[in-house]
Design a protein around this motif. Structure first.
Motif, PDB file in Angstrom:
ATOM      1  N   ASP A 162       0.835  -1.209   0.000  1.00 24.67           N
ATOM      2  CA  ASP A 162       0.000   0.000   0.000  1.00 24.67           C
ATOM      3  C   ASP A 162       0.871   1.262   0.000  1.00 24.67           C
ATOM      4  N   GLU A 163       1.868   1.265   0.903  1.00 29.51           N
ATOM      5  CA  GLU A 163       2.702   2.464   1.050  1.00 29.51           C
ATOM      6  C   GLU A 163       3.528   2.729  -0.204  1.00 29.51           C
ATOM      7  N   GLU A 164       3.992   1.649  -0.831  1.00 31.43           N
ATOM      8  CA  GLU A 164       4.841   1.796  -2.022  1.00 31.43           C
ATOM      9  C   GLU A 164       4.012   1.832  -3.307  1.00 31.43           C
ATOM     10  N   LYS A 165       2.703   1.759  -3.140  1.00 32.61           N
ATOM     11  CA  LYS A 165       1.776   1.814  -4.290  1.00 32.61           C
ATOM     12  C   LYS A 165       2.178   0.822  -5.375  1.00 32.61           C
ATOM     13  N   THR A 166       2.433  -0.411  -4.916  1.00 32.51           N
ATOM     14  CA  THR A 166       2.814  -1.473  -5.842  1.00 32.51           C
ATOM     15  C   THR A 166       1.981  -2.707  -5.519  1.00 32.51           C
ATOM     16  N   ALA A 167       1.208  -3.172  -6.474  1.00 32.09           N
ATOM     17  CA  ALA A 167       0.399  -4.378  -6.235  1.00 32.09           C
ATOM     18  C   ALA A 167       1.331  -5.576  -6.103  1.00 32.09           C
ATOM     19  N   PHE A 168       1.106  -6.383  -5.072  1.00 32.88           N
ATOM     20  CA  PHE A 168       1.889  -7.616  -4.907  1.00 32.88           C
ATOM     21  C   PHE A 168       1.071  -8.771  -5.472  1.00 32.88           C
ATOM     22  N   GLU A 169       1.355  -9.132  -6.699  1.00 34.50           N
ATOM     23  CA  GLU A 169       0.582 -10.192  -7.366  1.00 34.50           C
ATOM     24  C   GLU A 169       0.790 -11.541  -6.698  1.00 34.50           C
ATOM     25  N   THR A 170       1.894 -11.688  -5.972  1.00 31.61           N
ATOM     26  CA  THR A 170       2.232 -12.993  -5.377  1.00 31.61           C
ATOM     27  C   THR A 170       1.492 -13.257  -4.063  1.00 31.61           C
ATOM     28  N   MET A 171       0.852 -12.242  -3.510  1.00 32.73           N
ATOM     29  CA  MET A 171       0.279 -12.401  -2.158  1.00 32.73           C
ATOM     30  C   MET A 171      -0.839 -13.442  -2.040  1.00 32.73           C
ATOM     31  N   PRO A 172      -1.814 -13.475  -2.959  1.00 37.71           N
ATOM     32  CA  PRO A 172      -2.972 -14.343  -2.686  1.00 37.71           C
ATOM     33  C   PRO A 172      -2.787 -15.802  -3.102  1.00 37.71           C
ATOM     34  N   TRP A 173      -1.587 -16.328  -3.046  1.00 40.12           N
ATOM     35  CA  TRP A 173      -1.350 -17.697  -3.488  1.00 40.12           C
ATOM     36  C   TRP A 173      -1.024 -18.605  -2.306  1.00 40.12           C
ATOM     37  N   LEU A 174      -1.448 -19.851  -2.435  1.00 37.66           N
ATOM     38  CA  LEU A 174      -1.170 -20.846  -1.386  1.00 37.66           C
ATOM     39  C   LEU A 174       0.327 -20.898  -1.074  1.00 37.66           C
ATOM     40  N   GLU A 175       1.164 -20.828  -2.099  1.00 33.20           N
ATOM     41  CA  GLU A 175       2.617 -20.881  -1.912  1.00 33.20           C
ATOM     42  C   GLU A 175       3.083 -19.801  -0.932  1.00 33.20           C
ATOM     43  N   THR A 176       2.583 -18.590  -1.099  1.00 33.60           N
ATOM     44  CA  THR A 176       3.021 -17.477  -0.238  1.00 33.60           C
ATOM     45  C   THR A 176       2.530 -17.695   1.195  1.00 33.60           C
ATOM     46  N   ARG A 223     -13.004 -25.881   9.742  1.00 29.97           N
ATOM     47  CA  ARG A 223     -13.554 -24.647   9.165  1.00 29.97           C
ATOM     48  C   ARG A 223     -12.446 -23.628   8.862  1.00 29.97           C
ATOM     49  N   MET A 224     -11.225 -24.130   8.737  1.00 31.33           N
ATOM     50  CA  MET A 224     -10.055 -23.259   8.575  1.00 31.33           C
ATOM     51  C   MET A 224     -10.133 -22.381   7.333  1.00 31.33           C
ATOM     52  N   ARG A 225     -10.567 -22.973   6.215  1.00 35.16           N
ATOM     53  CA  ARG A 225     -10.614 -22.201   4.963  1.00 35.16           C
ATOM     54  C   ARG A 225     -11.533 -20.975   5.123  1.00 35.16           C
ATOM     55  N   ALA A 226     -12.705 -21.203   5.726  1.00 37.22           N
ATOM     56  CA  ALA A 226     -13.659 -20.101   5.940  1.00 37.22           C
ATOM     57  C   ALA A 226     -13.078 -19.078   6.922  1.00 37.22           C
ATOM     58  N   ALA A 227     -12.403 -19.576   7.961  1.00 34.87           N
ATOM     59  CA  ALA A 227     -11.819 -18.669   8.966  1.00 34.87           C
ATOM     60  C   ALA A 227     -10.745 -17.797   8.320  1.00 34.87           C
ATOM     61  N   LEU A 228      -9.911 -18.410   7.487  1.00 31.31           N
ATOM     62  CA  LEU A 228      -8.837 -17.644   6.838  1.00 31.31           C
ATOM     63  C   LEU A 228      -9.422 -16.584   5.899  1.00 31.31           C
ATOM     64  N   ALA A 229     -10.500 -16.951   5.204  1.00 34.46           N
ATOM     65  CA  ALA A 229     -11.150 -15.980   4.311  1.00 34.46           C
ATOM     66  C   ALA A 229     -11.644 -14.782   5.129  1.00 34.46           C
ATOM     67  N   LYS A 230     -12.217 -15.080   6.296  1.00 35.07           N
ATOM     68  CA  LYS A 230     -12.712 -14.022   7.182  1.00 35.07           C
ATOM     69  C   LYS A 230     -11.565 -13.118   7.666  1.00 35.07           C
ATOM     70  N   LEU A 231     -10.386 -13.733   7.801  1.00 36.16           N
ATOM     71  CA  LEU A 231      -9.218 -12.977   8.281  1.00 36.16           C
ATOM     72  C   LEU A 231      -8.512 -12.233   7.148  1.00 36.16           C
ATOM     73  N   GLY A 232      -9.092 -12.288   5.959  1.00 36.60           N
ATOM     74  CA  GLY A 232      -8.558 -11.484   4.857  1.00 36.60           C
ATOM     75  C   GLY A 232      -7.574 -12.202   3.962  1.00 36.60           C
ATOM     76  N   PHE A 233      -7.456 -13.523   4.154  1.00 39.28           N
ATOM     77  CA  PHE A 233      -6.549 -14.283   3.290  1.00 39.28           C
ATOM     78  C   PHE A 233      -7.305 -14.765   2.067  1.00 39.28           C
ATOM     79  N   GLU A 234      -6.755 -14.443   0.910  1.00 38.24           N
ATOM     80  CA  GLU A 234      -7.303 -15.012  -0.317  1.00 38.24           C
ATOM     81  C   GLU A 234      -6.273 -16.035  -0.772  1.00 38.24           C
ATOM     82  N   ILE A 235      -6.628 -17.304  -0.723  1.00 38.48           N
ATOM     83  CA  ILE A 235      -5.609 -18.316  -1.007  1.00 38.48           C
ATOM     84  C   ILE A 235      -5.978 -19.090  -2.271  1.00 38.48           C
ATOM     85  N   ARG A 236      -5.243 -18.803  -3.344  1.00 42.88           N
ATOM     86  CA  ARG A 236      -5.513 -19.465  -4.615  1.00 42.88           C
ATOM     87  C   ARG A 236      -4.630 -20.682  -4.790  1.00 42.88           C
TER      88      ARG A 236
END
Ligand SMILES: Cc1cc2nc3c(=O)[nH]c(=O)nc-3n(C[C@H](O)[C@H](O)[C@H](O)COP(=O)(O)O)c2cc1C
Length: 278
Positions: free
Chosen positions: A119-133, A265-278
């Motif tokens: 956010d601060e560097e105004k650069t989208a991190f494309e790698t963030m929403p992946w299971l690997e990360t 219910r981990m997947r739903a909990a993580l989604a609630k916590l703002g994790f998008e895991i592809r």
């Protein structure tokens, strides 16, 4: 007070504690290794606080762990407030050692910090929403925590990991004021063990089962498991544990879905916590 510090323990005695009769032919040996082989989880703590600076020492050890690409994907929340520990103990299904220990450390897979950089560097991190990360963040967190455990044990403190924080990750995150995209992978009780709390080294599977040479070979696993079951049955009897053998423990833990205590219910909990895991 110093009951868990490494002792100049005889190599063969240390290996016998860890493996029972299946003692492997080890080579080099020193106090660090002796300390590692003395590990046991501690579930009974004296009320004595840990000395000033201990938390910072443990975090220095944690910060010294290897970290994937130096991304340092973790944070730790130290909890000493009895009221907070009471709630955490309740989330963990009534584990009294959480209330008892003078210091509880929640180990956080923290992707929020990197999101703030994005956010601060105004650069989208494309790698963030992946299971690997996400996986890497959890691996970094675990390696850091384990360094803290080794450090704690080397100065006579006892510890026990609390995976049961994941029974309700959303409630834990609310209690600790975590930002989105961070979650407590596990907690850690830290303190001086009571005499009973020191416990005994728990035997592990023989090296023949877990160590493979050049390629994976499970040909003798069933026979080795029988031997280990006998070792664990004797241990369980000494400690009045529910499941007698290791095999029974595996069946109990992995058979019924209810043994996940809400973690299904981990997947739903993580989604609630703002994790998008592809
Ligand atoms: C990620 C993780 C989560 C754990 N969670 C709990 C827990 O919630 N409660 C507990 O009493 N022990 C917990 N443990 C401790 C294990 O039960 C323990 O390490 C295992 O039985 C082996 O015993 P030892 O550590 O004494 O060798 C956890 C361990 C790990 C690594």
């Amino acid at each position: 007070m110093d009951s868990l510090s490494p002792k100049p323990l005889d190599t063969q005695a240390a290996l016998a504690q860890r493996y029972g009769a299946a003692i492997p032919p080890v080579g080099p040996w020193n106090e660090t290794i002796a300390g590692l082989l003395e590990h046991r989880s501690v579930r009974g703590y004296k009320p004595d606080p840990v000395p000033a600076g201990t938390l910072e020492t443990l975090i220095a050890a944690a910060s010294s762990a290897a970290t994937s690409s130096n991304m340092q994907w973790w944070s730790a929340v130290a909890v000493t407030d009895p009221a907070k520990k009471k709630v955490l103990a309740e989330i963990a299904g009534g584990q009294k050692h959480i209330e008892e220990c003078p210091l509880f450390i929640a180990w956080v897979a923290d992707m929020a910090r990197h999101q703030r950089i994005s956010d601060e560097e105004k650069t989208a991190f494309e790698t963030m929403p992946w299971l690997e990360t996400f996986l890497v963040a959890c691996i970094d967190t675990a390696l850091a925590a384990q360094n803290a455990v080794v450090a704690a044990e080397s100065i006579g403190l006892g510890t026990v990991y609390i995976g049961a924080m994941r029974n309700d990750p959303v409630r834990v995150a609310e209690l600790l004021g975590l930002p989105k995209q961070s979650f407590v992978v596990f907690g850690l009780c830290v303190g001086y063990p009571t005499e009973k709390g020191v416990g005994e080294v728990k035997p592990r599977l023989p090296q023949a089962t877990v160590l493979h040479h050049e390629s994976y070979d499970a040909a003798h696993e069933a026979a080795e498991r029988k031997t280990y079951d006998a070792e664990m049955a004797a241990f369980s009897k000494r400690h009045e544990m529910q499941a007698a053998t290791w095999t029974q423990r595996v069946l109990n833990r992995l058979g019924p879905i209810k043994s996940m205590a809400g973690r299904d219910r981990m997947r739903a909990a993580l989604a609630k916590l703002g994790f998008e895991i592809r």
